[in-house]
Design an enzyme around this catalytic site. Structure first.
Site, PDB file in Angstrom:
ATOM      1  N   GLU A 150       0.727  -1.268   0.080  1.00 38.58           N
ATOM      2  CA  GLU A 150       0.058   0.096  -0.105  1.00 38.58           C
ATOM      3  C   GLU A 150       0.941   1.132  -0.042  1.00 38.58           C
ATOM      4  OE1 GLU A 150      -2.799  -0.165   3.221  1.00 38.58           O
ATOM      5  OE2 GLU A 150      -4.097  -1.442   1.732  1.00 38.58           O
ATOM      6  N   GLU A 306      -6.718  -7.600  -0.459  1.00 39.58           N
ATOM      7  CA  GLU A 306      -6.910  -7.865   0.920  1.00 39.58           C
ATOM      8  C   GLU A 306      -8.704  -7.156   0.993  1.00 39.58           C
ATOM      9  OE1 GLU A 306      -4.659  -5.297   3.479  1.00 39.58           O
ATOM     10  OE2 GLU A 306      -2.896  -5.718   2.598  1.00 39.58           O
TER      11      GLU A 306
HETATM   12  C1  GLA Z   1      -4.287  -2.478   4.930  1.00 41.48           C
HETATM   13  C2  GLA Z   1      -3.000  -3.092   5.057  1.00 41.48           C
HETATM   14  C3  GLA Z   1      -3.055  -4.196   6.043  1.00 41.48           C
HETATM   15  C4  GLA Z   1      -3.821  -3.926   7.223  1.00 41.48           C
HETATM   16  C5  GLA Z   1      -5.161  -3.888   6.540  1.00 41.48           C
HETATM   17  C6  GLA Z   1      -6.287  -3.553   7.726  1.00 41.48           C
HETATM   18  O1  GLA Z   1      -4.964  -3.164   3.634  1.00 41.48           O
HETATM   19  O2  GLA Z   1      -2.284  -3.382   4.089  1.00 41.48           O
HETATM   20  O3  GLA Z   1      -1.745  -4.480   6.538  1.00 41.48           O
HETATM   21  O4  GLA Z   1      -3.507  -2.890   7.876  1.00 41.48           O
HETATM   22  O5  GLA Z   1      -5.273  -2.644   5.970  1.00 41.48           O
HETATM   23  O6  GLA Z   1      -6.551  -2.440   8.212  1.00 41.48           O
END
Ligand code: GLA
Length: 654
Positions: A150, A306
């Site tokens: 991310e 995710e």
């Molecule tokens: C993001 C991050 C994860 C986790 C999720 C949930 O997608 O990539 O590591 O923190 O949020 O909060």
């Protein structure tokens, strides 16, 4: 590459075994088998475990984990672990920390505490990636590389000393001389003329509105700087693992990064998506991001990297997903082109900032509704695996443009606009009618579409305006919304007037803007419109626009623009060029979109609009998904009326 990898849908999640003792790993692999897990993303936040001290490496635990997964037939999406630098590195190099526009240095007590412009961070991150690539580049279980995590999520921009140096280098490459930069930035306004690149800084907090071109260049530079980090990591893992695809997880329509540029660099697009379970608009927003992901990959399958099985833990109140809702959102993603359904995370953490975030295996253990739903979904996806790689046909395109987003958020605009909200207003009307939308960058290509909608393309160069002008000329329908074609890429007002070459195609001339600002303390004014489209209403925006060579379909009834054109249509043989000089409210947008879809002869999979149920064709399957907590019935073309329970979904064939 047609499908993402392997012969099964990706199904699994982030796996963080370093948070648990080894005997838990045995249970993990056993239960992953029960759940039908096919892929695990490993090592996303493992840097401090992998490199506990400068020059010291510890791969033994990861060797063990990857070995167990491979033996169980679970594919490994191996992270490069660069998203959270270890404390020893930050302690030794405090200058690598990110700095906000106000000069606040962000602490390393969380994650993503690095400046993307720090040479120290880059050097150490790439050393880690090299070590991982060397050791695992040919691992038999490896199915993909997951670069960083991310990008820009928590640090959308950095304004520290390293940023200044990197920004100057980026500007030197864009403008070969300082004179060129002065011209592009319009620095004669407010005495901002620079005599050398070394005088330029990142646009930190300033007394009042900053230089608009400097601000947008800083947005572009930041997106490029993160992309450059991605590229550097990708190059290393690609060399070590020929044929293994490389990705990094996107975050939907995400402001800091111009994903059109990014999508060209990943082998497949992947996305993280956390719709609020109790927000009735969330299914629309989620559908939009699914369509955006498919579009970023130019129609190729993508992976939902995710999502949450149930609650997240970062909203003020974290509602669980209702029974069936996880499946409904997952099938929505598959319907819209996903070849993988993954979660954050496999096992719910016992400690740390996300211990209340749900997981595939919750604190309650396998004897839980969440785990049972996960197992059922794993089995269902295995049944659907022949749909991998199947196309999602779309005849409607909506233009999505990061430059316009960035420009519209600046302080000095005729009115502030929430660009993604505006795009979603148009999108929602198509979603409600089950007309699948592709997103397209401003310069196209548009050839594949019968209908092209352009919401607020505030920044547009000649190439984009020419590509759009071709749509009605070849017999398509073009719908151009207000605030389009106002500025060139340097954010200068277009010399030949608003809309540039599109003005003639639309048959309009914009004379003056008239945003509908509320009087102090009053509610936002509603603008009534009348004409051949019937009674419509709108808000936010109006303008003094002349219908030079076009038919007026609706005119303003109220205010200073009373009787001026609000919606126009110019017929061009088989094509049509519409201009919408205001922000229609949702029922009025629905009316116009209905007219446009009928006019374009686009056959829909259902017989009427629905606010709750979406119906999408992918390959030879039709996905029907009810997002509401109530039973709903919908008439699916070729399959008759279908009744679905709360959050129910079905996949029909034929
Ligand atoms: C993001 C991050 C994860 C986790 C999720 C949930 O997608 O990539 O590591 O923190 O949020 O909060």
């Amino acid at each position: 590459m047609n499908t993402v990898s392997g012969d099964r849908f990706w199904f699994g999640g982030d796996y963080n075994p370093e948070q648990w003792p080894r005997d838990v790993w045995d249970e993990d692999v056993r239960l992953m088998g029960r759940a039908g897990v096919t892929v695990a993303t490993v090592g996303v936040f493992s840097w401090s475990r992998l490199q506990p001290a400068p020059g010291a490496w510890d791969f033994t635990w990861l060797d063990d984990v990857l070995g167990r997964l491979a033996e169980a037939g679970i594919g490994i999406d191996l992270a490069t672990a660069t998203a959270s630098p270890p404390p020893w590195l930050v302690a030794a190099h405090p200058g690598m920390a990110p700095v906000t526009a106000d000069g606040v240095v962000l602490a390393n007590t969380s994650r993503q505490h690095y400046s993307p412009h720090s040479p120290v961070y880059r050097e150490h991150a790439l050393a880690l990636v090299r070590a991982l690539a060397e050791r695992y580049g040919r691992h038999p279980g490896l199915v993909a590389w997951h670069v960083n995590n991310e990008y820009a999520c928590h640090v959308p921009r950095c304004y520290g000393p390293d940023a200044d140096v990197a920004f100057r280098a980026w500007l030197r490459a864009r403008y070969s001389t300082i004179g060129e930069l002065n011209a592009a930035w319009g620095t004669d306004f407010w005495s901002q003329r620079y005599s050398g690149f070394e005088e330029i800084t990142s646009p930190r907090t300033s007394p009042t509105a900053g230089n608009p071109t400097q601000l947008i260049d800083f947005d572009r530079f930041t997106s490029d700087a993160f992309l450059d980090l991605f590229r550097a990591e990708a190059e290393i893992v690609r060399e070590a693992s020929p044929g293994i695809p490389v990705t990094t997880n996107f975050m939907g329509a995400f402001r800091p990064l111009d994903y059109w540029k990014w999508a060209r660099e990943v082998d497949f697009v992947s996305d993280d998506s956390y719709p609020d379970p109790v927000d009735p608009q969330a299914p629309v927003a989620a559908a939009l991001t699914r369509d955006l992901m498919r579009s970023l990959g130019r129609g190729k399958p993508w992976v939902l990297m995710e999502q949450a099985t149930s609650a997240v833990n970062w909203r003020p109140a974290n509602a669980p997903k209702a029974p069936g809702q996880n499946r409904a959102y997952s099938l929505q993603a598959v319907a819209r082109g996903a070849d993988g359904i993954m979660y954050f995370q496999w096992r719910q953490s016992a400690a740390g900032a996300e211990k209340f975030h749900s997981a595939m295996l919750p604190h309650a253990g396998p004897d839980s509704r969440v785990f049972r739903e996960v197992c059922a979904l794993g089995a269902e996806l295995a049944e659907l695996s022949r749909l991998r790689g199947a196309a999602v046909p779309a005849r409607v395109a909506i233009v999505f443009d990061w430059d316009s987003w960035w420009a519209l958020e600046q302080e000095s605009t005729p009115t502030r606009l929430d660009y993604p909200a505006l795009v979603q207003e148009w999108y929602r009307a198509f979603w409600a009618r089950d007309a699948v939308v592709d997103f397209v960058p401003a310069d196209g290509p548009f050839d594949a579409y019968d209908l092209v909608v352009v919401p607020a393309l505030h920044v547009a160069d000649d190439a984009a305006l020419t590509a759009l002008a071709a749509v009605p000329e070849r017999g398509g329908r073009l719908v151009v919304g207000f605030m389009t074609g106002i500025l060139d890429r340097n954010l200068r007002v277009r010399a030949e007037g608003c809309l540039g070459s599109l003005a003639g195609v639309l048959g309009v001339r914009i004379e003056e803007f008239a945003p509908a600002a509320p009087a102090p303390g009053a509610a936002a004014p509603v603008l009534r419109l009348t004409g051949t489209l019937g009674e419509l209403s709108a808000s936010t925006w109006a303008e003094f626009t002349h219908a030079v060579d076009t038919e007026v379909c609706a005119s303003f009834e109220d205010g200073v623009v009373r009787s001026w054109p609000a919606v126009t249509r110019r017929r061009t043989g088989a094509g049509e060029a519409w201009y919408v000089a205001t922000r229609l409210d949702p029922p009025s947008t629905d009316r116009l979109v209905g007219e446009l879809l009928d006019g374009a002869g686009i056959e829909l999979p259902t017989t009427g609009p629905s606010e709750h149920v979406e119906v999408v064709r992918r390959g030879d399957a039709v996905f029907v998904v009810n997002h509401s907590p109530q039973e709903q019935t919908v008439a699916v073309r070729g399959h008759g009326p279908r009744t679905l329970g709360p959050h129910g979904a079905e996949v029909l064939f034929g």
